[in-house]
Structure formats: structure tokens, C-alpha cells
Design a protein around this motif. Structure first.
Motif, PDB file in Angstrom:
ATOM      1  N   VAL A  98     -31.994 -23.880  -2.450  1.00  0.00           N
ATOM      2  CA  VAL A  98     -31.214 -25.046  -2.009  1.00  0.00           C
ATOM      3  C   VAL A  98     -29.956 -24.570  -1.291  1.00  0.00           C
ATOM      4  N   PRO A  99     -29.871 -24.746   0.026  1.00  0.00           N
ATOM      5  CA  PRO A  99     -28.676 -24.289   0.757  1.00  0.00           C
ATOM      6  C   PRO A  99     -27.490 -25.213   0.527  1.00  0.00           C
ATOM      7  N   ARG A 100     -26.303 -24.732   0.878  1.00  0.00           N
ATOM      8  CA  ARG A 100     -25.107 -25.559   0.790  1.00  0.00           C
ATOM      9  C   ARG A 100     -25.220 -26.742   1.756  1.00  0.00           C
ATOM     10  N   LEU A 101     -24.742 -27.883   1.321  1.00  0.00           N
ATOM     11  CA  LEU A 101     -24.715 -29.074   2.172  1.00  0.00           C
ATOM     12  C   LEU A 101     -23.370 -29.097   2.892  1.00  0.00           C
ATOM     13  N   THR A 102     -23.369 -28.750   4.162  1.00  0.00           N
ATOM     14  CA  THR A 102     -22.134 -28.639   4.932  1.00  0.00           C
ATOM     15  C   THR A 102     -21.905 -29.889   5.777  1.00  0.00           C
ATOM     16  N   ARG A 103     -20.722 -29.936   6.416  1.00  0.00           N
ATOM     17  CA  ARG A 103     -20.390 -31.089   7.251  1.00  0.00           C
ATOM     18  C   ARG A 103     -21.212 -31.147   8.527  1.00  0.00           C
ATOM     19  N   SER A 104     -21.885 -30.058   8.842  1.00  0.00           N
ATOM     20  CA  SER A 104     -22.719 -30.047  10.050  1.00  0.00           C
ATOM     21  C   SER A 104     -23.977 -30.905   9.885  1.00  0.00           C
ATOM     22  N   VAL A 105     -24.319 -31.262   8.643  1.00  0.00           N
ATOM     23  CA  VAL A 105     -25.479 -32.125   8.399  1.00  0.00           C
ATOM     24  C   VAL A 105     -25.066 -33.564   8.734  1.00  0.00           C
ATOM     25  N   LYS A 106     -25.741 -34.153   9.687  1.00  0.00           N
ATOM     26  CA  LYS A 106     -25.363 -35.464  10.211  1.00  0.00           C
ATOM     27  C   LYS A 106     -26.031 -36.605   9.452  1.00  0.00           C
ATOM     28  N   ARG A 107     -25.617 -37.811   9.799  1.00  0.00           N
ATOM     29  CA  ARG A 107     -26.281 -39.003   9.289  1.00  0.00           C
ATOM     30  C   ARG A 107     -27.547 -39.271  10.094  1.00  0.00           C
ATOM     31  N   MET A 108     -28.449 -40.055   9.516  1.00  0.00           N
ATOM     32  CA  MET A 108     -29.653 -40.451  10.234  1.00  0.00           C
ATOM     33  C   MET A 108     -29.617 -41.950  10.494  1.00  0.00           C
ATOM     34  N   PRO A 109     -30.160 -42.405  11.616  1.00  0.00           N
ATOM     35  CA  PRO A 109     -30.229 -43.849  11.863  1.00  0.00           C
ATOM     36  C   PRO A 109     -31.216 -44.481  10.881  1.00  0.00           C
ATOM     37  N   LEU A 110     -30.828 -45.574  10.277  1.00  0.00           N
ATOM     38  CA  LEU A 110     -31.670 -46.224   9.274  1.00  0.00           C
ATOM     39  C   LEU A 110     -32.350 -47.439   9.891  1.00  0.00           C
ATOM     40  N   SER A 199     -27.456 -36.620   5.502  1.00  0.00           N
ATOM     41  CA  SER A 199     -26.697 -36.889   4.282  1.00  0.00           C
ATOM     42  C   SER A 199     -25.726 -38.028   4.571  1.00  0.00           C
ATOM     43  N   GLN A 200     -25.742 -39.051   3.729  1.00  0.00           N
ATOM     44  CA  GLN A 200     -24.833 -40.168   3.962  1.00  0.00           C
ATOM     45  C   GLN A 200     -24.739 -41.072   2.735  1.00  0.00           C
ATOM     46  N   PRO A 201     -23.594 -41.762   2.604  1.00  0.00           N
ATOM     47  CA  PRO A 201     -23.460 -42.720   1.502  1.00  0.00           C
ATOM     48  C   PRO A 201     -24.275 -43.968   1.782  1.00  0.00           C
ATOM     49  N   VAL A 202     -24.760 -44.587   0.728  1.00  0.00           N
ATOM     50  CA  VAL A 202     -25.386 -45.903   0.795  1.00  0.00           C
ATOM     51  C   VAL A 202     -24.666 -46.778  -0.221  1.00  0.00           C
ATOM     52  N   LYS A 203     -24.928 -48.046  -0.199  1.00  0.00           N
ATOM     53  CA  LYS A 203     -24.233 -48.943  -1.109  1.00  0.00           C
ATOM     54  C   LYS A 203     -24.501 -48.549  -2.558  1.00  0.00           C
ATOM     55  N   ARG A 204     -23.432 -48.184  -3.269  1.00  0.00           N
ATOM     56  CA  ARG A 204     -23.465 -47.794  -4.677  1.00  0.00           C
ATOM     57  C   ARG A 204     -24.254 -46.506  -4.922  1.00  0.00           C
ATOM     58  N   GLY A 205     -24.287 -45.626  -3.899  1.00  0.00           N
ATOM     59  CA  GLY A 205     -24.994 -44.373  -4.119  1.00  0.00           C
ATOM     60  C   GLY A 205     -24.947 -43.443  -2.925  1.00  0.00           C
ATOM     61  N   TRP A 206     -25.947 -42.558  -2.843  1.00  0.00           N
ATOM     62  CA  TRP A 206     -26.009 -41.542  -1.787  1.00  0.00           C
ATOM     63  C   TRP A 206     -27.469 -41.276  -1.416  1.00  0.00           C
ATOM     64  N   MET A 207     -27.689 -40.939  -0.129  1.00  0.00           N
ATOM     65  CA  MET A 207     -29.019 -40.623   0.371  1.00  0.00           C
ATOM     66  C   MET A 207     -29.015 -39.243   1.011  1.00  0.00           C
ATOM     67  N   LEU A 208     -30.070 -38.472   0.750  1.00  0.00           N
ATOM     68  CA  LEU A 208     -30.286 -37.171   1.367  1.00  0.00           C
ATOM     69  C   LEU A 208     -31.702 -37.127   1.943  1.00  0.00           C
ATOM     70  N   ALA A 209     -31.822 -36.673   3.181  1.00  0.00           N
ATOM     71  CA  ALA A 209     -33.134 -36.416   3.782  1.00  0.00           C
ATOM     72  C   ALA A 209     -33.238 -34.914   4.039  1.00  0.00           C
ATOM     73  N   TYR A 210     -34.428 -34.337   3.858  1.00  0.00           N
ATOM     74  CA  TYR A 210     -34.554 -32.885   3.956  1.00  0.00           C
ATOM     75  C   TYR A 210     -35.993 -32.486   4.254  1.00  0.00           C
ATOM     76  N   ARG A 211     -36.136 -31.269   4.746  1.00  0.00           N
ATOM     77  CA  ARG A 211     -37.453 -30.670   4.961  1.00  0.00           C
ATOM     78  C   ARG A 211     -37.721 -29.682   3.834  1.00  0.00           C
TER      79      ARG A 211
END
Length: 262
Positions: A98-110, A199-211
Motif C-alpha cells: 500500500v503506497p502513501r496517499l499523496t496530494r498528487s492523487v486527484k479527485r474523480m468525476p462522479l 481520493s476525495q471526501p463524500v458526505k459523512r465519509g471518504w472515497m478511494l479508487a485504486y488499481r
């Protein structure tokens, strides 16, 4: 009388010498100064990872305010062997999968989640009912489960599940989601490794997408951790292998469609 005076002179000289030694020579302390002691890190092993220093302290002695505090232990590097007592997040940082989650990881369009939902009352969540060929399936050990059809020659197929959070909640929703993503590796082939996609916040939580990469193949996956008002936050987890890549679009539908059960 000469003998008496000579004896007194010798005795006086002995007293002077003894007093001088008492002043010059420091007395040995009865015990070592109290306070936490931090062991220095051992030399790196041949693999390049260094054991993490351990901290011991005497429970019967309280350090005085003048004693400097113990040195904080460094954040573990990937591949580091951890001693007992380390936190879940420190174990995460030491996991080479599991690599570090850095600021370079962007949000995804939902994208729009659609109008059909499934209720998970145990997790306090309402999640998208994915379109065909997804179908509901026996949920155990989860609360709800949707799957894609099986494929010939492989046991891997798309899966979307929900359940109460199976790991310990952290102070930060982002950290909780990180630990949840690491936990999902238990449901991928052995030797799987994560690469962060969003990586991005969602209402009352957090979402992560990954390969998730394993050998020559990979899956796309996402976790959404949301506080649904239950004793534990709710977890939604979706994973689709590259053999069914045309359904990767449904990962965005999951990521955008998890809601608190109202």
C-alpha cells in the motif's frame, strides 16, 4: 612526648588526605536516573529495511520535569518489521503493498448513481442497484452483495458488497478508508498491490479508487466509508477485474451513489 606529637601529626595528615579524596572523587550513584529510555535503531538488514526502535520505561519511577521527553518513534517505512504495540496506521505505513496517499492523487468525476437502490440496514447505507448483468447474490459474510457473471477459466469476477466496517474506525475518515482499502486486499489474489487513482471526501465519509495489480493482471476497485449513524460506519466495496473491464464504468456509479439510509 615527641612520640605523641609525631603520632598526632600523622593522624592529622591522614584526615586531610581523606577529606581531599572525599571532595575530588565523585560518589557512585545508588540508582540510574529515572525516565523513559529509547533504544537506538539497529543497523539495517541486508534487505534494506531497518527494525523500528522499541521504547521501554520503568513503571515504578516517574521522570522529573527536568528530564527530556523520550524521542518520538519514526514513521515506519514500507517493509519494516513492527514490534507489538504499534498502531493500525503504523502497520499500514509499513505495508509494502500500500503506497502513501499523496496530494498528487486527484479527485474523480462522479457520475449519476441511477434511481434504483438497495438498503443495508446493518450498515445504515443505501447503495446503487447496479444494472444488468449485475445481479444480487448470497451476501454472507457481507450484508448485501451484487456480482457479475462468472467467466470461464477464472474465479475472478466483478463484485460489489456492503457491510459494517470490518476494521477499527480511525479519527480521520480518510485514514479509515485507507485501512479499509488495505483490508480489501484479502479479497484479491495473493501478491496484490495497490496504486491510488482517486481520493476525495463524500458526505459523512471518504472515497478511494485504486488499481489492484497481481501478476500480469489487475482490477479496478473502490471503497466508500460513510457514517450511517450505526455503531460502526458502513463500508461499500466494489472490484472489477480487467477481464470485465467494460464494467469499470460502474465503479464511478458506486463511488457517487453511496448514501446514508434515511
Amino acid at each position: 612526648m615527641r612520640v605523641v606529637y609525631r603520632g598526632l601529626a600523622v593522624a592529622g595528615a591522614v584526615v586531610v588526605v581523606a577529606a581531599t579524596l572525599a571532595v575530588v572523587l565523585p560518589s557512585e550513584p545508588d540508582e540510574v536516573a529515572a525516565g523513559p529510555v529509547t533504544a537506538p535503531p539497529a543497523a539495517p538488514s541486508s534487505s534494506g529495511s531497518a527494525p523500528v526502535p522499541s521504547v521501554t520505561a520503568s513503571p515504578s519511577v516517574t521522570a522529573s520535569p527536568s528530564v527530556a521527553p523520550a524521542t518520538e518513534r519514526a514513521t515506519p517505512r514500507p517493509g519494516t518489521s513492527l514490534a507489538p504495540g504499534y498502531t493500525a496506521m503504523e502497520a499500514l505505513y509499513a505495508d509494502p503493498r500500500v503506497p502513501r496517499l499523496t496530494r498528487s492523487v486527484k479527485r474523480m468525476p462522479l457520475r449519476s448513481p441511477g434511481k434504483r437502490f438497495i438498503k443495508d440496514r446493518r450498515a445504515g447505507l443505501r447503495v446503487p442497484k447496479l444494472p444488468r448483468p449485475w445481479k444480487r447474490y448470497g451476501a454472507a459474510p457481507f450484508t448485501t452483495k451484487q456480482v457479475l457473471p462468472k467467466q470461464r477459466g477464472t474465479a475472478l469476477r466483478g463484485v460489489f458488497v456492503t457491510c459494517p466496517l470490518p476494521i477499527m474506525k480511525q479519527k480521520s475518515p480518510r485514514d479509515t478508508a485507507l485501512l479499509a482499502a488495505r483490508w480489501t486486499l484479502n479479497h484479491h489474489p495473493k501478491g496484490s498491490r495497490i496504486t491510488w487513482l482517486a481520493s476525495q471526501p463524500v458526505k459523512r465519509g471518504w472515497m478511494l479508487a485504486y488499481r489492484v495489480t497481481y501478476g500480469k493482471h489487475s482490477s479496478r476497485a473502490a471503497v466508500v466509508v460513510v457514517d450511517g449513524g450505526m455503531s460502526k460506519p458502513g463500508l461499500a466495496f466494489v472490484s472489477v477485474p480487467d477481464s470485465q473491464r467494460k464494467y469499470w464504468r460502474d465503479i464511478g456509479r458506486v463511488a457517487s451513489g453511496v448514501r446514508v439510509l434515511g
